[in-house]
Design a protein around this motif. Structure first.
Motif, PDB file in Angstrom:
ATOM      1  N   ILE A  92       0.862  -1.178   0.000  1.00  0.00           N
ATOM      2  CA  ILE A  92       0.000   0.000   0.000  1.00  0.00           C
ATOM      3  C   ILE A  92       0.901   1.231   0.000  1.00  0.00           C
ATOM      4  O   ILE A  92       1.767   1.362   0.865  1.00  0.00           O
ATOM      5  N   PRO A  93       0.728   2.114  -0.978  1.00  0.00           N
ATOM      6  CA  PRO A  93       1.598   3.288  -1.059  1.00  0.00           C
ATOM      7  C   PRO A  93       1.275   4.301   0.029  1.00  0.00           C
ATOM      8  O   PRO A  93       0.141   4.397   0.492  1.00  0.00           O
ATOM      9  N   LEU A  94       2.293   5.037   0.419  1.00  0.00           N
ATOM     10  CA  LEU A  94       2.076   6.132   1.359  1.00  0.00           C
ATOM     11  C   LEU A  94       1.367   7.264   0.630  1.00  0.00           C
ATOM     12  O   LEU A  94       1.627   7.507  -0.552  1.00  0.00           O
ATOM     13  N   PRO A  95       0.473   7.964   1.322  1.00  0.00           N
ATOM     14  CA  PRO A  95      -0.210   9.078   0.668  1.00  0.00           C
ATOM     15  C   PRO A  95       0.799  10.132   0.216  1.00  0.00           C
ATOM     16  O   PRO A  95       1.752  10.438   0.919  1.00  0.00           O
ATOM     17  N   ARG A  96       0.571  10.656  -0.966  1.00  0.00           N
ATOM     18  CA  ARG A  96       1.425  11.712  -1.503  1.00  0.00           C
ATOM     19  C   ARG A  96       0.772  13.050  -1.200  1.00  0.00           C
ATOM     20  O   ARG A  96      -0.425  13.214  -1.400  1.00  0.00           O
ATOM     21  N   PRO A  97       1.557  14.017  -0.754  1.00  0.00           N
ATOM     22  CA  PRO A  97       0.964  15.338  -0.542  1.00  0.00           C
ATOM     23  C   PRO A  97       0.593  15.965  -1.875  1.00  0.00           C
ATOM     24  O   PRO A  97       1.139  15.604  -2.920  1.00  0.00           O
ATOM     25  N   SER A  98      -0.344  16.883  -1.835  1.00  0.00           N
ATOM     26  CA  SER A  98      -0.740  17.587  -3.041  1.00  0.00           C
ATOM     27  C   SER A  98      -1.084  19.026  -2.696  1.00  0.00           C
ATOM     28  O   SER A  98      -1.386  19.350  -1.549  1.00  0.00           O
ATOM     29  N   LEU A  99      -1.008  19.888  -3.683  1.00  0.00           N
ATOM     30  CA  LEU A  99      -1.372  21.290  -3.545  1.00  0.00           C
ATOM     31  C   LEU A  99      -2.203  21.694  -4.746  1.00  0.00           C
ATOM     32  O   LEU A  99      -1.989  21.179  -5.850  1.00  0.00           O
ATOM     33  N   THR A 100      -3.105  22.647  -4.539  1.00  0.00           N
ATOM     34  CA  THR A 100      -3.791  23.233  -5.679  1.00  0.00           C
ATOM     35  C   THR A 100      -2.789  24.123  -6.415  1.00  0.00           C
ATOM     36  O   THR A 100      -1.719  24.452  -5.874  1.00  0.00           O
ATOM     37  N   ALA A 101      -3.139  24.538  -7.617  1.00  0.00           N
ATOM     38  CA  ALA A 101      -2.248  25.415  -8.384  1.00  0.00           C
ATOM     39  C   ALA A 101      -1.991  26.715  -7.617  1.00  0.00           C
ATOM     40  O   ALA A 101      -0.856  27.211  -7.577  1.00  0.00           O
ATOM     41  N   ARG A 102      -3.017  27.268  -7.003  1.00  0.00           N
ATOM     42  CA  ARG A 102      -2.852  28.520  -6.247  1.00  0.00           C
ATOM     43  C   ARG A 102      -1.959  28.298  -5.028  1.00  0.00           C
ATOM     44  O   ARG A 102      -1.118  29.125  -4.704  1.00  0.00           O
ATOM     45  N   GLN A 103      -2.136  27.185  -4.312  1.00  0.00           N
ATOM     46  CA  GLN A 103      -1.295  26.904  -3.157  1.00  0.00           C
ATOM     47  C   GLN A 103       0.160  26.738  -3.569  1.00  0.00           C
ATOM     48  O   GLN A 103       1.056  27.204  -2.878  1.00  0.00           O
TER      49      GLN A 103
END
Length: 173
Positions: A92-103
């Motif tokens: 099971i992969p570790l969750p990857r962080p994500s950002l919106t384009a504005r963030q």
């Protein structure tokens, strides 16, 4: 999730090869596709868009009612080799962080360590709004909220660069 089922190659050895319970195998494949999708922070709709299939097809795939074509499309969209997803080496992969384009834009603007008041002006925000965006959303999404206050910004930038969420401009002295 269902109990794990061996879907990779069977170990070499004597004796007859057991016939797999295909319902369990397909359910496990669906669970693995779901885990990969969730680790990327994607919705079922997003996976469908990237894989070129409808939401109903993604739902069937994750419920173990799959076709080989849907499975292969999902693997390609997720960037996971099909043989790896089927192997007993898959985890099971570790969750990857994500950002919106504005963030991502906001974090890149403050990545050089300058005062928030200057960056806020460039971003057409108030310094308070910028501070709130950083601490209330960006730091949380990147998992650095617990870092010491004076190190949070640098930690957020490191994580975002590591995951390819922002690109820092080349700075020469």
């Amino acid at each position: 999730m269902t109990a794990p089922v061996l879907v990779g190659p069977l170990p070499a050895g004597g004796g007859p090869t057991p016939f797999p319970d295909w319902d369990d195998v397909l359910a496990d494949i669906g669970d693995r596709i779901r885990a990969e999708r969730q680790a990327r922070g994607w919705s079922q709709t997003e996976l469908g868009r990237r894989a070129g299939m409808g939401l109903a097809t993604v739902k069937r795939l994750e419920n173990g009612e799959t076709s080989l074509r849907g499975f292969v499309r999902a693997c390609r969209a997720l960037g996971v080799p099909a043989d790896h997803l089927l192997s007993d080496q898959w985890q099971i992969p570790l969750p990857r962080p994500s950002l919106t384009a504005r963030q991502a834009e906001v974090l890149a603007a403050v990545s050089d360590g300058r005062p928030l008041s200057e960056a806020a002006r460039d971003l057409h925000m108030t310094p308070e709004g910028l501070a709130s965006e950083l601490s209330g959303r960006i730091y949380q999404r990147l998992g650095v909220s617990d870092a010491p206050r004076l190190e949070r910004r640098a930690a957020a930038v490191r994580v975002a660069v590591e995951y390819g969420l922002i690109t820092l401009p080349n700075r020469t002295s």
